[in-house]
Design a protein around this motif. Structure first.
Motif, PDB file in Angstrom:
ATOM      1  N   ALA A  34     -24.695 -29.410  48.657  1.00  0.00           N
ATOM      2  CA  ALA A  34     -23.863 -28.507  47.849  1.00  0.00           C
ATOM      3  C   ALA A  34     -24.255 -27.055  48.118  1.00  0.00           C
ATOM      4  CB  ALA A  34     -23.994 -28.839  46.373  1.00  0.00           C
ATOM      5  N   GLN A  35     -24.204 -26.620  49.359  1.00  0.00           N
ATOM      6  CA  GLN A  35     -24.606 -25.260  49.705  1.00  0.00           C
ATOM      7  C   GLN A  35     -23.704 -24.213  49.057  1.00  0.00           C
ATOM      8  OE1 GLN A  35     -27.392 -24.242  51.407  1.00  0.00           O
ATOM      9  NE2 GLN A  35     -27.993 -26.396  51.303  1.00  0.00           N
ATOM     10  N   GLY A  36     -22.465 -24.586  48.729  1.00  0.00           N
ATOM     11  CA  GLY A  36     -21.565 -23.655  48.054  1.00  0.00           C
ATOM     12  C   GLY A  36     -22.020 -23.290  46.658  1.00  0.00           C
ATOM     13  N   ASN A  37     -23.002 -24.019  46.123  1.00  0.00           N
ATOM     14  CA  ASN A  37     -23.522 -23.713  44.788  1.00  0.00           C
ATOM     15  C   ASN A  37     -24.605 -22.643  44.806  1.00  0.00           C
ATOM     16  OD1 ASN A  37     -21.970 -26.030  44.365  1.00  0.00           O
ATOM     17  ND2 ASN A  37     -23.345 -26.859  42.830  1.00  0.00           N
ATOM     18  N   LEU A  38     -25.141 -22.328  45.989  1.00  0.00           N
ATOM     19  CA  LEU A  38     -26.363 -21.516  46.067  1.00  0.00           C
ATOM     20  C   LEU A  38     -26.222 -20.148  45.418  1.00  0.00           C
ATOM     21  CD1 LEU A  38     -29.210 -20.832  46.977  1.00  0.00           C
ATOM     22  CD2 LEU A  38     -28.288 -20.295  49.243  1.00  0.00           C
ATOM     23  N   TYR A  39     -25.226 -19.357  45.825  1.00  0.00           N
ATOM     24  CA  TYR A  39     -25.107 -17.996  45.305  1.00  0.00           C
ATOM     25  C   TYR A  39     -25.026 -17.985  43.775  1.00  0.00           C
ATOM     26  CZ  TYR A  39     -24.290 -15.525  49.774  1.00  0.00           C
ATOM     27  OH  TYR A  39     -24.419 -14.947  51.013  1.00  0.00           O
ATOM     28  N   ILE A  40     -24.329 -18.971  43.216  1.00  0.00           N
ATOM     29  CA  ILE A  40     -24.133 -19.011  41.767  1.00  0.00           C
ATOM     30  C   ILE A  40     -25.371 -19.560  41.066  1.00  0.00           C
ATOM     31  CG2 ILE A  40     -22.750 -20.057  39.925  1.00  0.00           C
ATOM     32  CD1 ILE A  40     -20.384 -19.956  41.971  1.00  0.00           C
ATOM     33  N   ASP A  41     -25.910 -20.657  41.575  1.00  0.00           N
ATOM     34  CA  ASP A  41     -27.084 -21.257  40.931  1.00  0.00           C
ATOM     35  C   ASP A  41     -28.310 -20.369  41.055  1.00  0.00           C
ATOM     36  OD1 ASP A  41     -25.609 -23.395  40.124  1.00  0.00           O
ATOM     37  OD2 ASP A  41     -26.369 -24.798  41.617  1.00  0.00           O
ATOM     38  N   TYR A  42     -28.367 -19.529  42.087  1.00  0.00           N
ATOM     39  CA  TYR A  42     -29.460 -18.565  42.184  1.00  0.00           C
ATOM     40  C   TYR A  42     -29.460 -17.642  40.965  1.00  0.00           C
ATOM     41  CZ  TYR A  42     -32.632 -14.973  43.742  1.00  0.00           C
ATOM     42  OH  TYR A  42     -33.708 -14.113  43.806  1.00  0.00           O
ATOM     43  N   VAL A  43     -28.312 -17.071  40.661  1.00  0.00           N
ATOM     44  CA  VAL A  43     -28.223 -16.131  39.547  1.00  0.00           C
ATOM     45  C   VAL A  43     -28.504 -16.848  38.227  1.00  0.00           C
ATOM     46  CG1 VAL A  43     -26.735 -14.499  38.336  1.00  0.00           C
ATOM     47  CG2 VAL A  43     -26.604 -14.692  40.824  1.00  0.00           C
ATOM     48  N   ARG A  44     -27.986 -18.043  38.086  1.00  0.00           N
ATOM     49  CA  ARG A  44     -28.256 -18.805  36.865  1.00  0.00           C
ATOM     50  C   ARG A  44     -29.746 -19.126  36.748  1.00  0.00           C
ATOM     51  NH1 ARG A  44     -23.101 -22.977  37.182  1.00  0.00           N
ATOM     52  NH2 ARG A  44     -21.543 -21.548  36.347  1.00  0.00           N
ATOM     53  N   THR A  89     -30.427 -13.255  52.737  1.00  0.00           N
ATOM     54  CA  THR A  89     -30.089 -13.423  54.152  1.00  0.00           C
ATOM     55  C   THR A  89     -30.388 -14.872  54.544  1.00  0.00           C
ATOM     56  OG1 THR A  89     -32.313 -12.718  54.817  1.00  0.00           O
ATOM     57  CG2 THR A  89     -30.618 -11.010  54.678  1.00  0.00           C
ATOM     58  N   ASN A  90     -29.930 -15.283  55.728  1.00  0.00           N
ATOM     59  CA  ASN A  90     -30.218 -16.636  56.233  1.00  0.00           C
ATOM     60  C   ASN A  90     -29.809 -17.692  55.200  1.00  0.00           C
ATOM     61  OD1 ASN A  90     -31.961 -15.439  58.506  1.00  0.00           O
ATOM     62  ND2 ASN A  90     -33.015 -14.749  56.656  1.00  0.00           N
ATOM     63  N   ILE A  91     -28.539 -17.649  54.804  1.00  0.00           N
ATOM     64  CA  ILE A  91     -28.090 -18.392  53.630  1.00  0.00           C
ATOM     65  C   ILE A  91     -28.211 -19.897  53.844  1.00  0.00           C
ATOM     66  CG2 ILE A  91     -26.240 -18.659  51.940  1.00  0.00           C
ATOM     67  CD1 ILE A  91     -26.903 -15.509  52.978  1.00  0.00           C
ATOM     68  N   TYR A  92     -29.236 -20.474  53.248  1.00  0.00           N
ATOM     69  CA  TYR A  92     -29.391 -21.935  53.229  1.00  0.00           C
ATOM     70  C   TYR A  92     -30.444 -22.287  52.197  1.00  0.00           C
ATOM     71  CZ  TYR A  92     -30.325 -26.758  54.398  1.00  0.00           C
ATOM     72  OH  TYR A  92     -30.490 -28.116  54.321  1.00  0.00           O
ATOM     73  N   SER A  93     -30.094 -23.246  51.334  1.00  0.00           N
ATOM     74  CA  SER A  93     -31.011 -23.683  50.289  1.00  0.00           C
ATOM     75  C   SER A  93     -31.535 -25.079  50.590  1.00  0.00           C
ATOM     76  CB  SER A  93     -30.295 -23.703  48.934  1.00  0.00           C
ATOM     77  OG  SER A  93     -31.040 -24.438  47.985  1.00  0.00           O
ATOM     78  N   PRO A  94     -32.841 -25.238  50.780  1.00  0.00           N
ATOM     79  CA  PRO A  94     -33.391 -26.588  50.935  1.00  0.00           C
ATOM     80  C   PRO A  94     -33.157 -27.448  49.696  1.00  0.00           C
ATOM     81  CG  PRO A  94     -34.986 -24.925  51.618  1.00  0.00           C
ATOM     82  CD  PRO A  94     -33.861 -24.202  50.934  1.00  0.00           C
ATOM     83  N   TYR A  95     -33.025 -26.813  48.542  1.00  0.00           N
ATOM     84  CA  TYR A  95     -32.859 -27.551  47.289  1.00  0.00           C
ATOM     85  C   TYR A  95     -31.429 -28.044  47.097  1.00  0.00           C
ATOM     86  CZ  TYR A  95     -32.615 -28.566  42.293  1.00  0.00           C
ATOM     87  OH  TYR A  95     -32.403 -29.179  41.091  1.00  0.00           O
ATOM     88  N   ILE A 121     -35.183 -19.322  50.826  1.00  0.00           N
ATOM     89  CA  ILE A 121     -33.835 -19.345  51.396  1.00  0.00           C
ATOM     90  C   ILE A 121     -33.949 -18.914  52.853  1.00  0.00           C
ATOM     91  CG2 ILE A 121     -31.528 -18.331  51.301  1.00  0.00           C
ATOM     92  CD1 ILE A 121     -31.945 -17.978  48.276  1.00  0.00           C
ATOM     93  N   GLU A 122     -33.782 -19.885  53.735  1.00  0.00           N
ATOM     94  CA  GLU A 122     -33.983 -19.624  55.164  1.00  0.00           C
ATOM     95  C   GLU A 122     -33.344 -20.747  55.964  1.00  0.00           C
ATOM     96  OE1 GLU A 122     -37.665 -18.455  58.178  1.00  0.00           O
ATOM     97  OE2 GLU A 122     -38.084 -19.477  56.283  1.00  0.00           O
TER      98      GLU A 122
END
Length: 729
Positions: free
Chosen positions: A489-499, A479-485, A426-427
């Motif tokens: 749908a970057q709004g999914n990152l915080y939730i899909d990380y925990v899942r 930090t540096n909130i961005y998911s290459p994956y 995540i960078e």
């Protein structure tokens, strides 16, 4: 013909709505009733939450009849069990969807319900659906009758032609009617966890939330006390204890409306999390767990403790291992030979396990400090030429078990993993990188990363099956909130990380069900009941100063049983005695993180005795009923007792923190005993050669006397502690 079919359809819908209007749905424990009712408009409402009613015949007096306005529309605000956005309720919604056509409104109508037995309780399942869009919500309530605990969550799905965006997704919504509401939430920082803050809730919203992603509870912890008609008190008054099971960004909203009704809305924090949901997928919200008590926080606490041990906490009714950790002793400075010597110390101390902490891995970039090595989980050849197998062998020869520290969600930029897999991190690609503790977070929304993190544990366990314990750390927020994956749908990152984290933990648990793990995150920055399905204990704080730990453990004990709170004896606050430090740690799950060779002969003999006593009394402390007797937040002392389930045995811990000059000292009245039994009191955990200076030592009392008159066990000497064992005839 078509006209006739349409009329028949309308008639069936009308009859269904009328039948539904008479339907009450009861979610019930031995002492609590939550009553939901389908209104005349076929929408679902909460009509009651409180003490259990004697008969459901009284439910007929609840009525949520909705009359249409002069223009034919329904004009009612309030108490919908799971209100959507864009409707006639002007307050915070439970659900908000941007539909595929851009519409922002959601109306949910009752479709059906059922109840079924589950382990320990009854699950109520209620199906709701929008009448204009193919969006469905299923509400789940599990009521644990004996423990008087209810947990609830929702499941959201749709069949729209294109993805929809969720921007509110509560686990549930609960309403209270009272003259006053007092909220106690718990804020924190590193080494300052569990700090209570109480305020009266007035009109408007109070929100406790976090935006840290991984180290989520560092500043705000996911639990609260709610006092109804008065501040939450220990042994009197109406109180709700609530906690959300989510190892990420959470939000609990408390909203008092214009008529004084309080809405409690637990949820994932929607911050930066507009979630794109594809057709056919299910969005499951976290479990919200709560209990109610009319006799204060103390009883509510025991409700949660009993429930957690029986149904939620990993190996909740099993034992726990005492341990010796090397971190406060050696830091990063150790080798294979020095660790083998510490394992012998662990055996001599009498603990079950030796735990090797940070600093054992990395070769191209050896882990000499916190600047390098995270991600490269191979033993450092120069330190550990025999690798982990040599350590597990040394532990076996010493007669103790072996545990290991890992931080598998993280990576140092100075690592081989980072060099090979920038796309797993995540960078942000177009900004200067911000490093927290010289590290970054791996993108667990990515299935490849999930496989990698699982593989860390799997490889260690496959090659070293004698590992029995992992200390799973997590020292950086996202930090540096961005998911290459996640791409668009970057709004999914915080939730899909925990899942993604849960998927990894579920695989570990399935393959290694007996593997014990500690939930650690820079201290107590992870402390939730969803993670505790996989972890046997949480690390409440890096602050092990016994005087401070008394406060932290007091707060944590309101929501978590003693067996879930790891407490270690260390060198923090060397001005305090080893006895005081050990007695404080002994009231939770005992461990040591100290150079035993630096102790005096008497101190060392005392620790050996204390370990033996804790082992002997483990069942009472970890599985007994807890009663908080004297609060450190209200006095200069602290005291609590644990009483065995059969009331035949009890352990009392009493601590003198900062007594005032010539302060009057009151007896400590015990709780939870059998009034009719007689108990012999014996002071334990005494220093070698010392005898008790308490007048009650060796005396016999009735449980009635001990609870009404109490014992003189507090002193005027700072840093004094007493541990008493009570045994009934």
């Amino acid at each position: 013909m078509k006209k006739l079919l349409s009329l028949l359809t309308l008639l069936i819908l009308a009859l269904g709505a009328h039948a539904a209007g008479n339907k009450n749905i009861r979610v019930s424990t031995d002492n609590i009733d939550l009553v939901l009712q389908v209104g005349d408009n076929n929408r679902l409402y909460q009509v009651y939450l409180g003490d259990k009613l004697a008969t459901d015949a009284d439910f007929n007096h609840f009525s949520w009849k909705i009359k249409p306005g002069s223009d034919g529309s329904y004009g009612i605000r309030g108490r919908e069990a799971y209100p959507g956005s864009g409707g006639e309720d002007f307050f915070e919604p439970a659900l908000a969807i941007t539909h595929a056509d851009g519409n922002l409104s959601t109306y949910l109508y009752y479709k059906g319900s059922e109840q079924k037995k589950v382990k320990g309780g009854t699950e109520t399942i209620i199906r709701l659906a929008d009448d204009q869009y193919s969006d469905e919500v299923t509400l789940h309530y599990v009521a644990y009758a004996k423990e008087n605990v209810i947990k609830t969550w929702s499941e959201i799905r749709h069949k729209e032609k294109k993805p929809v965006t969720l921007w509110r997704y509560a686990s549930g919504m609960f309403y209270f009617d009272a003259d006053k509401y007092f909220l106690t939430n718990y804020h924190s920082d590193w080494a300052r966890e569990g700090q209570p803050a109480t305020q009266q809730l007035q009109f408007g919203k109070k929100i406790i939330d976090t935006k840290l992603g991984t180290r989520a509870a560092e500043q705000s912890e996911p639990f609260f006390e709610l006092g109804i008609d008065g501040s939450a008190r220990e042994n009197e008054g109406r109180v709700m204890l609530g906690t959300i099971g989510w190892t990420g960004n959470f939000s609990c909203t408390f909203e008092v409306d214009n008529v004084g009704c309080l809405r409690v809305i637990p949820a994932i924090n929607p911050y930066a999390s507009d979630y794109v949901l594809r057709a056919g997928e299910t969005f499951k919200t976290p479990e919200f767990i709560f209990t109610l008590s009319d006799t204060g926080t103390s009883q509510a606490t025991r409700n949660l403790h009993d429930w957690a041990r029986r149904y939620q906490l990993w190996n909740g009714e099993g034992s726990r291992m005492t341990l010796l950790n090397n971190w406060e002793n050696t830091g990063f400075d150790f080798n294979q030979e020095s660790l083998a010597e510490l394992m012998k110390d662990a055996k001599d101390l009498g603990v079950d396990m030796f735990l090797l902490d940070d600093g054992w891995f990395g070769n191209k970039y050896p882990r000499k400090d916190d600047h390098a090595g995270l991600g490269d989980w191979e033993p450092t050849h120069s330190k550990l030429p025999g690798g982990i197998p040599a350590l597990t062998k040394a532990a076996k020869e010493a007669g103790v078990k072996f545990g290991l520290w890992i931080e598998p969600e993280m990576v140092n930029p100075k690592s081989e993993l980072y060099e090979k897999h920038h796309d797993w991190v995540i960078e942000q690609p177009n900004r200067k990188t911000y490093y927290y503790r010289n590290q970054l977070v791996l993108d667990l929304s990515n299935p490849e990363v999930q496989q990698y993190v699982f593989g860390i544990v799997d490889k260690l366990m496959t090659e070293n099956p004698n590992i029995v314990y992992f200390k799973w750390d997590c020292n950086s927020p996202i930090t540096n909130i961005y998911s290459p994956y996640e791409h668009a749908a970057q709004g999914n990152l915080y939730i899909d990380y925990v899942r993604g984290l849960y998927k990894v933990l579920e695989r570990i648990h399935a393959k290694y069900p007996k593997l014990e793990m500690m939930l650690c995150s820079g201290g107590g920055a992870r402390c939730d009941y969803e993670a505790l399905k996989y972890f046997g204990e949480l690390w409440a704080s890096d602050d092990t100063d016994p005087s401070e730990r008394i406060y932290i453990q007091w707060s944590m004990s309101k929501f978590f049983p003693a067996k879930a709170i790891a407490a270690h004896v260390t060198n923090w606050n060397k001005q305090s005695s080893v006895k005081f430090r050990t007695d404080v740690a002994s009231s939770c799950k005992l461990g040591f993180d100290i150079d035993l060779k630096s102790l005096s002969k008497d101190d060392y003999q005392f620790t050996q005795l204390a370990v033996a006593n804790w082992r002997r009394l483990e069942d009472v402390i970890l599985n007994g009923e807890q009663y908080r007797l004297v609060s450190p937040y209200e006095t200069n002392h602290a005291a609590l007792d644990y009483v065995s389930q059969d009331k035949g045995h009890a352990v009392v811990f009493a601590y003198d923190l900062h007594p005032r000059f010539e302060e009057p000292l009151r007896n400590v009245r015990l709780q939870g005993l059998d009034a009719a039994r007689r108990y012999t009191v014996k002071e334990i955990n005494l220093m070698p050669g010392k005898t008790s200076d308490l007048s009650c030592d060796g005396q016999q009392y009735s449980g009635d006397y001990l609870m009404k008159v109490g014992l003189p066990i507090l002193t005027a000497t700072q840093g004094t502690s007493h541990v008493l064992e009570l045994t009934s005839e």
